[in-house]
Design a protein around this motif. Structure first.
Motif, PDB file in Angstrom:
ATOM      1  N   ARG A  43       0.813  -1.229   0.000  1.00  0.00           N
ATOM      2  CA  ARG A  43       0.000   0.000   0.000  1.00  0.00           C
ATOM      3  C   ARG A  43       0.843   1.275   0.000  1.00  0.00           C
ATOM      4  NH1 ARG A  43      -2.669  -1.948   4.726  1.00  0.00           N
ATOM      5  NH2 ARG A  43      -1.892  -0.083   5.773  1.00  0.00           N
ATOM      6  N   PHE A  91       0.004   4.659 -10.697  1.00  0.00           N
ATOM      7  CA  PHE A  91      -0.894   5.795 -10.819  1.00  0.00           C
ATOM      8  C   PHE A  91      -0.171   6.963 -11.479  1.00  0.00           C
ATOM      9  CE2 PHE A  91      -4.487   4.307  -8.464  1.00  0.00           C
ATOM     10  CZ  PHE A  91      -4.000   3.486  -7.473  1.00  0.00           C
ATOM     11  N   ARG A 103      -1.633  19.544  -4.178  1.00  0.00           N
ATOM     12  CA  ARG A 103      -2.879  18.847  -4.415  1.00  0.00           C
ATOM     13  C   ARG A 103      -2.719  18.003  -5.673  1.00  0.00           C
ATOM     14  NH1 ARG A 103      -7.188  16.704  -6.249  1.00  0.00           N
ATOM     15  NH2 ARG A 103      -9.270  17.427  -5.743  1.00  0.00           N
ATOM     16  N   LEU A 104      -2.825  16.693  -5.504  1.00  0.00           N
ATOM     17  CA  LEU A 104      -2.627  15.761  -6.608  1.00  0.00           C
ATOM     18  C   LEU A 104      -3.956  15.268  -7.150  1.00  0.00           C
ATOM     19  CD1 LEU A 104       0.310  13.603  -5.226  1.00  0.00           C
ATOM     20  CD2 LEU A 104       0.391  15.007  -7.277  1.00  0.00           C
ATOM     21  N   PHE A 106      -5.298  12.137  -9.389  1.00  0.00           N
ATOM     22  CA  PHE A 106      -4.829  10.817  -9.787  1.00  0.00           C
ATOM     23  C   PHE A 106      -5.686  10.211 -10.888  1.00  0.00           C
ATOM     24  CE2 PHE A 106      -1.551   9.679  -6.777  1.00  0.00           C
ATOM     25  CZ  PHE A 106      -1.772  10.533  -5.718  1.00  0.00           C
ATOM     26  N   GLY A 107      -5.053   9.413 -11.734  1.00  0.00           N
ATOM     27  CA  GLY A 107      -5.786   8.551 -12.631  1.00  0.00           C
ATOM     28  C   GLY A 107      -6.280   7.326 -11.871  1.00  0.00           C
ATOM     29  N   ARG A 108      -7.003   6.452 -12.573  1.00  0.00           N
ATOM     30  CA  ARG A 108      -7.600   5.296 -11.908  1.00  0.00           C
ATOM     31  C   ARG A 108      -6.616   4.163 -11.694  1.00  0.00           C
ATOM     32  NH1 ARG A 108     -13.160   5.385 -11.813  1.00  0.00           N
ATOM     33  NH2 ARG A 108     -13.267   3.120 -11.775  1.00  0.00           N
ATOM     34  N   GLY A 109      -5.446   4.282 -12.308  1.00  0.00           N
ATOM     35  CA  GLY A 109      -4.408   3.293 -12.061  1.00  0.00           C
ATOM     36  C   GLY A 109      -4.346   2.199 -13.112  1.00  0.00           C
TER      37      GLY A 109
ATOM     38  N   TYR B  35      -6.081  11.644   1.957  1.00  0.00           N
ATOM     39  CA  TYR B  35      -6.684  10.994   0.802  1.00  0.00           C
ATOM     40  C   TYR B  35      -7.451   9.750   1.254  1.00  0.00           C
ATOM     41  CZ  TYR B  35      -3.739  13.715  -2.417  1.00  0.00           C
ATOM     42  OH  TYR B  35      -3.136  14.725  -3.125  1.00  0.00           O
ATOM     43  N   GLN B  37      -8.759   6.019  -0.360  1.00  0.00           N
ATOM     44  CA  GLN B  37      -8.641   5.068  -1.457  1.00  0.00           C
ATOM     45  C   GLN B  37      -9.616   3.934  -1.197  1.00  0.00           C
ATOM     46  OE1 GLN B  37      -4.807   3.155  -2.061  1.00  0.00           O
ATOM     47  NE2 GLN B  37      -5.218   2.871  -4.231  1.00  0.00           N
ATOM     48  N   GLN B  41      -9.832   1.260  -6.054  1.00  0.00           N
ATOM     49  CA  GLN B  41     -10.000   2.571  -6.694  1.00  0.00           C
ATOM     50  C   GLN B  41      -8.739   3.415  -6.570  1.00  0.00           C
ATOM     51  OE1 GLN B  41     -12.912   3.328  -8.390  1.00  0.00           O
ATOM     52  NE2 GLN B  41     -13.404   1.210  -7.899  1.00  0.00           N
ATOM     53  N   SER B  42      -8.810   4.575  -7.178  1.00  0.00           N
ATOM     54  CA  SER B  42      -7.707   5.518  -7.098  1.00  0.00           C
ATOM     55  C   SER B  42      -7.808   6.339  -5.817  1.00  0.00           C
ATOM     56  CB  SER B  42      -7.747   6.438  -8.323  1.00  0.00           C
ATOM     57  OG  SER B  42      -6.605   7.260  -8.352  1.00  0.00           O
ATOM     58  N   LEU B  43      -6.918   7.263  -5.659  1.00  0.00           N
ATOM     59  CA  LEU B  43      -6.913   8.113  -4.477  1.00  0.00           C
ATOM     60  C   LEU B  43      -7.747   9.371  -4.736  1.00  0.00           C
ATOM     61  CD1 LEU B  43      -4.121   6.445  -4.405  1.00  0.00           C
ATOM     62  CD2 LEU B  43      -3.425   8.181  -2.758  1.00  0.00           C
ATOM     63  N   LEU B  45      -8.762  13.068  -2.912  1.00  0.00           N
ATOM     64  CA  LEU B  45      -8.413  14.002  -1.847  1.00  0.00           C
ATOM     65  C   LEU B  45      -9.634  14.322  -0.998  1.00  0.00           C
ATOM     66  CD1 LEU B  45      -6.184  15.825  -0.624  1.00  0.00           C
ATOM     67  CD2 LEU B  45      -7.016  17.646  -2.134  1.00  0.00           C
ATOM     68  N   LEU B  92      -4.935   7.749   3.595  1.00  0.00           N
ATOM     69  CA  LEU B  92      -3.518   8.074   3.530  1.00  0.00           C
ATOM     70  C   LEU B  92      -3.308   9.562   3.789  1.00  0.00           C
ATOM     71  CD1 LEU B  92      -4.125   6.115   0.702  1.00  0.00           C
ATOM     72  CD2 LEU B  92      -1.690   5.880   1.036  1.00  0.00           C
ATOM     73  N   GLY B 111      -0.570   4.473   5.147  1.00  0.00           N
ATOM     74  CA  GLY B 111      -2.003   4.245   5.039  1.00  0.00           C
ATOM     75  C   GLY B 111      -2.596   3.552   6.251  1.00  0.00           C
ATOM     76  N   THR B 112      -3.878   3.783   6.436  1.00  0.00           N
ATOM     77  CA  THR B 112      -4.679   3.119   7.479  1.00  0.00           C
ATOM     78  C   THR B 112      -5.808   2.393   6.781  1.00  0.00           C
ATOM     79  OG1 THR B 112      -4.172   4.764   9.187  1.00  0.00           O
ATOM     80  CG2 THR B 112      -6.182   3.456   9.462  1.00  0.00           C
ATOM     81  N   ARG B 113      -5.823   1.070   6.931  1.00  0.00           N
ATOM     82  CA  ARG B 113      -6.890   0.276   6.317  1.00  0.00           C
ATOM     83  C   ARG B 113      -8.046   0.169   7.298  1.00  0.00           C
ATOM     84  NH1 ARG B 113      -7.307  -3.351   2.117  1.00  0.00           N
ATOM     85  NH2 ARG B 113      -5.052  -3.367   1.773  1.00  0.00           N
TER      86      ARG B 113
END
Lengths: 116, 117
Positions: A43, A91, A103-104, A106-109, B35, B37, B41-43, B45, B92, B111-113
């Motif tokens: 992760r 990503f 501030r980012l 992101f794409g879906r990966g 963020y 997630q 999926q993606s991240l 904000l 995150l 990260g924290t799940r």
């Protein structure tokens, strides 16, 4: 608004081969930065490579390089000599310059699997 | 680079309860980001946390649901309030590097799940 599109949900490549991951973005900004991040099963988000929009030269980091086409708003990542440890979610990310630095978007990966 | 730790690393919670996630950075930074997630999926904000001012929330996220504290330049907390199963995600925190050689690079915590039953 900024959008980042990664059209390949999954890719696979054999060890030692080369693979290219695609990314396109949409923005009206002139001052911005582009990134590729790697997220393995642990992760942890790991920065792979960074490109400043004002630089014409494509960024390179060891086996990783980008093809930055500013006019086409394209930012692909090439991984050469793929290794098993490259298996991860990748990503593509966009960041505006200036006061909103940090501030980012992101794409879906793209899930990349490197097989022996 | 900046080293970021988060606590807890994972948790399983009952719906209706709240969980506070801590983020600690090994250097002073101006901006910290939270963020989310969601699975597969993606991240996305949630908010930007600046020391000494209210957090700035993104569209779709509200302070009552995700209150944030930023008491100093190295620490922040995110609370997920009145949780439901839809809040099950990885959360995150991240910072922009403060050193000149780190400029514009964003560093992420592990990260924290969170799983909500």
């Amino acid at each position: 608004a900024q959008t980042v599109t990664q059209s390949q949900p999954e890719m696979s490549v054999q060890e030692a081969e080369t693979v290219t991951l695609s990314c396109t973005y949409d923005t009206s900004e002139n001052n911005y930065y582009l990134f590729w991040y790697k997220q393995p099963p642990s992760r942890q988000m790991i920065l792979v490579i960074r490109q400043e929009a004002y630089k014409q030269q494509n960024a390179t980091e060891n086996r990783f390089s980008v093809n930055f086409q500013k006019a086409a708003k394209s930012f692909s990542l090439k991984i050469s000599d793929s290794q098993l440890g490259d298996t991860a979610m990748y990503f593509c990310a966009f960041m505006k310059g200036g006061s909103t630095l940090g501030r980012l978007y992101f794409g879906r990966g793209t899930q990349l699997t490197v097989w022996p | 680079s900046a080293v970021i730790s988060q606590k807890p690393s994972r948790d399983i919670c009952q719906r209706g309860t709240s969980l506070t996630i801590q983020c600690q950075v090994d250097s002073q930074v101006t901006m910290m980001f939270w963020y989310r997630q969601q699975p597969g999926q993606s991240l996305t904000l949630i908010a930007t946390a600046n020391q000494g001012s209210e957090a700035t929330y993104e569209s779709g996220f509200v302070i009552d649901k995700f209150p944030i504290s930023r008491p100093n330049l190295t620490f922040s907390t995110l609370t997920v309030s009145n949780m439901s199963p839809e809040d099950s995600s990885i959360y995150l925190c991240s910072v922009v590097g403060a050193r000149e050689e780190d400029y514009n690079e964003q560093f992420f915590g592990p990260g924290t799940r969170l799983t909500v039953l």
